[in-house]
Design an enzyme around this catalytic site. Sequence first.
Site, PDB file in Angstrom:
ATOM      1  N   LYS A   7       0.818  -1.213   0.000  1.00  0.00           N
ATOM      2  CA  LYS A   7       0.000   0.000   0.000  1.00  0.00           C
ATOM      3  C   LYS A   7       0.859   1.273   0.000  1.00  0.00           C
ATOM      4  CE  LYS A   7      -4.013  -2.292   1.030  1.00  0.00           C
ATOM      5  NZ  LYS A   7      -3.593  -3.677   1.191  1.00  0.00           N
TER       6      LYS A   7
HETATM    7  C1  LIG Z   1      -4.294  -4.783   0.770  1.00  0.00           C
HETATM    8  C2  LIG Z   1      -3.523  -6.040   0.681  1.00  0.00           C
HETATM    9  C3  LIG Z   1      -3.877  -7.041  -0.226  1.00  0.00           C
HETATM   10  C4  LIG Z   1      -5.088  -6.934  -1.107  1.00  0.00           C
HETATM   11  O1  LIG Z   1      -4.946  -5.951  -2.093  1.00  0.00           O
HETATM   12  P1  LIG Z   1      -6.228  -5.390  -2.878  1.00  0.00           P
HETATM   13  O2  LIG Z   1      -5.733  -4.279  -3.715  1.00  0.00           O
HETATM   14  O3  LIG Z   1      -7.195  -4.939  -1.817  1.00  0.00           O
HETATM   15  O4  LIG Z   1      -6.782  -6.517  -3.677  1.00  0.00           O
HETATM   16  C5  LIG Z   1      -3.055  -8.149  -0.304  1.00  0.00           C
HETATM   17  N1  LIG Z   1      -1.974  -8.298   0.494  1.00  0.00           N
HETATM   18  C6  LIG Z   1      -1.640  -7.376   1.402  1.00  0.00           C
HETATM   19  C7  LIG Z   1      -0.459  -7.606   2.265  1.00  0.00           C
HETATM   20  C8  LIG Z   1      -2.379  -6.206   1.512  1.00  0.00           C
HETATM   21  O5  LIG Z   1      -2.035  -5.277   2.400  1.00  0.00           O
END
Ligand SMILES: *Cc1c(COP(=O)(O)O)cnc(C)c1O
Length: 466
Positions: free
Chosen positions: A109
């Site tokens: 993120k």
């Molecule tokens: C947010 C997240 C996901 C999922 O990603 P999306 O974009 O919501 O599909 C997968 N793995 C981790 C570690 C995350 O923080």
Amino acid sequence: MRYVSTRGSAPSLDFGDVLLVGLATDGGLYVPSEVPSLPDDWDVERPYAELAAAIMWPYVEGCIDAETFAALVADSYRSFEHPDVVPMRQLEPGLFLAELFWGPTLAFKDVALQLVGRLFDEELRRRGDRVTVVGATSGDTGSAAIEALRDRVAVDCFILHPNGRVSEVQRRQMTTVLADNVFNLAVDGTFDDCQDLVKAMFADEAFRNRFHLSAVNSINFARVLAQIVYFVTAAAWVRRRIGVDSPVSFVVPTGNFGNVYAGHLARRAGLPVGQLVVASNANDILPRLFTTGTMAQTGVVATLSPSMDIQVSSNLERLLWELHGGDGAAVDVLMRRFREHGTVTLDPEQWRSLSSGFAAYRADDSACLDIMARYYRRHDVLVDPHTAVGLSAAEQHGYSPERPLVVLATAHPAKFADAVAQATGVRPALPARLGNLLERAERYERVANDLQSVEAFVLTHARVGR
Ligand SMILES: *Cc1c(COP(=O)(O)O)cnc(C)c1O
């Protein structure tokens, strides 16, 4: 570039507005009205930030000048610990990891939010405005958003997380930030409840306007935009490394579908992508949709990969909009039906076009533990449980040097140290720069799972709208 709502009735906006509003007023999500092609030299090796600015430029042009934008992008990726920003690693012939976890909060993120925080500042400064960011998190978005927005003068930040359903490191990364503009709410409910509360605040027009509500969760198109970049750098790296020009497929550990949708946009922009492989944990609404054509909601189960404990993948709506040929009214009907009945079936034509570019697999906790143990023994690599779900999907899907597959490693193993230790007997250490996270004081407010309680909290703490 204009952005339109997937539900067709909200006004079309430019990038600056889309950045600040997040969700459209008709309940839809903003999508670009066209997908610009990648720069011709996308596969030439160069610094990550430089290519990132070039790829994103057509989406932001007109809202910010090129030099300022390039500087913000460069500054965003200086906060990453690895010089490549998203380093690559080969595990086996044809199987690669793209490590997306070198940012300040150890999950992918950060790649988007480090930039989005800076874009917020720039856009609000230009407008002389302030906003109240409200967001729901299953763990990683919250810490990344807080890290990106802390102490920014024009932003107050309220993050809702499901009480007791995030890991200790995740919680502490949010609750130990004691900045005056950061508020953590621990909601007695699931992530979907948190997401519903955020949507309800946006739907409350008086509230939304009074507090200048703004969203940085993955429905914000600016986040999707920043995520397009590493699909490009990863595909370019793999093709240079193995000297092929065959398409590269990607496995994406998926929750809200934001990351994999970014891969889809990269493909539409001309990146030679084979399949986009959705990897889900026991919360397998997407694998069921892709294999049956029916999207049916069941309860959320808690797993070792909590950031994917989601049943309603918001960003899927953007893809559904495409499948409906951009017919917002049809998407509106579909989404309302899904809200009401918890299930919806695509017509065969749409299901076929959905299945042509995507595959989806499920891996439950025991498969995930097995993978973590096996990759540790065989490759001496510790992977976090989300990445392990991805590796399981990679094994189910298959790969070869002629059909290379990149698994997105979405979190650092130390962020989910308990699960990693359970699987491998080794407890990954937190990187030194996180310091004494486990000893620092925490601050958060526990709230009931209802709109009134949450709105009341925002009302007493937000600096705008009083
Ligand atoms: C947010 C997240 C996901 C999922 O990603 P999306 O974009 O919501 O599909 C997968 N793995 C981790 C570690 C995350 O923080």
